[in-house]
Design a protein around this motif. Structure first.
Motif, short mmCIF file in Angstrom:
data_model
loop_
_atom_site.label_atom_id
_atom_site.label_comp_id
_atom_site.label_asym_id
_atom_site.label_seq_id
_atom_site.Cartn_x
_atom_site.Cartn_y
_atom_site.Cartn_z
N LEU A 97 -18.65 -13.77 72.29
CA LEU A 97 -19.74 -12.80 72.17
C LEU A 97 -19.92 -12.34 70.72
O LEU A 97 -21.06 -12.14 70.28
CB LEU A 97 -19.48 -11.59 73.06
N SER A 98 -18.84 -12.18 70.00
CA SER A 98 -19.00 -11.78 68.60
C SER A 98 -19.65 -12.90 67.80
O SER A 98 -20.42 -12.64 66.87
CB SER A 98 -17.65 -11.40 67.99
N GLN B 134 -21.93 -14.87 68.92
CA GLN B 134 -23.34 -14.91 69.28
C GLN B 134 -24.17 -13.90 68.49
O GLN B 134 -25.39 -13.93 68.52
CB GLN B 134 -23.52 -14.66 70.79
N ARG B 135 -23.50 -13.01 67.77
CA ARG B 135 -24.21 -12.07 66.90
C ARG B 135 -24.98 -12.78 65.80
O ARG B 135 -25.86 -12.19 65.18
CB ARG B 135 -23.22 -11.09 66.26
N THR C 251 -28.73 -12.49 66.29
CA THR C 251 -29.39 -11.22 66.05
C THR C 251 -29.23 -10.73 64.62
O THR C 251 -30.11 -10.05 64.10
CB THR C 251 -28.83 -10.15 67.01
N ASP C 252 -28.12 -11.06 63.98
CA ASP C 252 -27.83 -10.55 62.64
C ASP C 252 -28.05 -11.58 61.54
O ASP C 252 -27.56 -11.40 60.43
CB ASP C 252 -26.38 -10.06 62.58
N TRP C 253 -28.77 -12.64 61.80
CA TRP C 253 -28.95 -13.72 60.84
C TRP C 253 -29.54 -13.20 59.52
O TRP C 253 -29.05 -13.52 58.44
CB TRP C 253 -29.83 -14.81 61.43
N GLU D 281 -18.14 -11.91 58.63
CA GLU D 281 -18.89 -10.99 59.48
C GLU D 281 -18.53 -11.12 60.96
O GLU D 281 -18.43 -10.12 61.67
CB GLU D 281 -20.40 -11.23 59.33
N LEU D 282 -18.37 -12.35 61.44
CA LEU D 282 -18.23 -12.58 62.87
C LEU D 282 -16.79 -12.77 63.34
O LEU D 282 -16.53 -12.77 64.53
CB LEU D 282 -19.04 -13.82 63.28
#
Length: 172
Positions: A78-79, A81-82, A85-87, A136-137
């Protein structure tokens, strides 16, 4: 107070000064205790009583889903998959304006750009982007970035194609 005489211990019976006293008595009789509850006194020191966490206590949906995610071991997925959204915040607004994330699987990020020049630039920036994405992820979330340029149309079918002649017949 009210015209009700006090009990043997000097306190007034429930329901005399308490508007919910009758409701408490009825609830107690359904519970099977038969004895009415005494009204609870409020704490004067402002502290809250410590409550034991039980299964009957209400919980938020976010807490329940968070526990399910941790229990199933889906945290890393899930982290990762960010990235969808955060691209734009990860790579910056200029790069995000010319590229989109198409997919993510097996720690490989698939990115499509709007021109071949941007595809070349992203291929050159790929090692730095992988490091930034992992920062980040989470470490190891992205191992490689697969950059694709714009896809040209196929000239094998259509009104201007001739079998065996190829693309030179498309512009007539």
């Amino acid at each position: 107070m009210s015209g009700t005489p006090p009990d043997d211990d000097g306190t007034e019976p429930p329901g005399s000064d308490d508007p919910l006293g009758l409701a408490r008595e009825i609830a107690d009789s359904y519970r099977g205790t038969g004895a009415p509850l005494r009204p609870r006194r409020r704490r004067t020191d402002g502290s809250t009583p410590r409550r034991r966490k039980s299964r009957e206590d209400p919980t938020t949906v976010a807490d329940a889903l968070g526990a399910l995610v941790r229990q199933q071991g889906w945290d890393d997925r899930l982290s990762a998959q960010r990235v969808f959204t955060d691209w734009s915040s990860i790579v910056g607004p200029e790069v995000a304006r010319h590229s989109t994330v198409d997919g993510y699987e097996d720690a490989v990020l698939h990115v499509t750009t709007d021109s071949t020049a941007w595809a070349t630039q992203l291929r050159l920036l790929a090692p730095r982007l992988v490091a930034r994405l992992n920062e980040e992820l989470g470490d190891g979330a992205v191992l490689r970035i697969d950059v694709r340029g714009p896809q040209a149309p196929s000239w094998k079918r259509g009104p201007r194609s001739v079998k065996g002649r190829g693309p030179r017949d498309t512009y007539g």
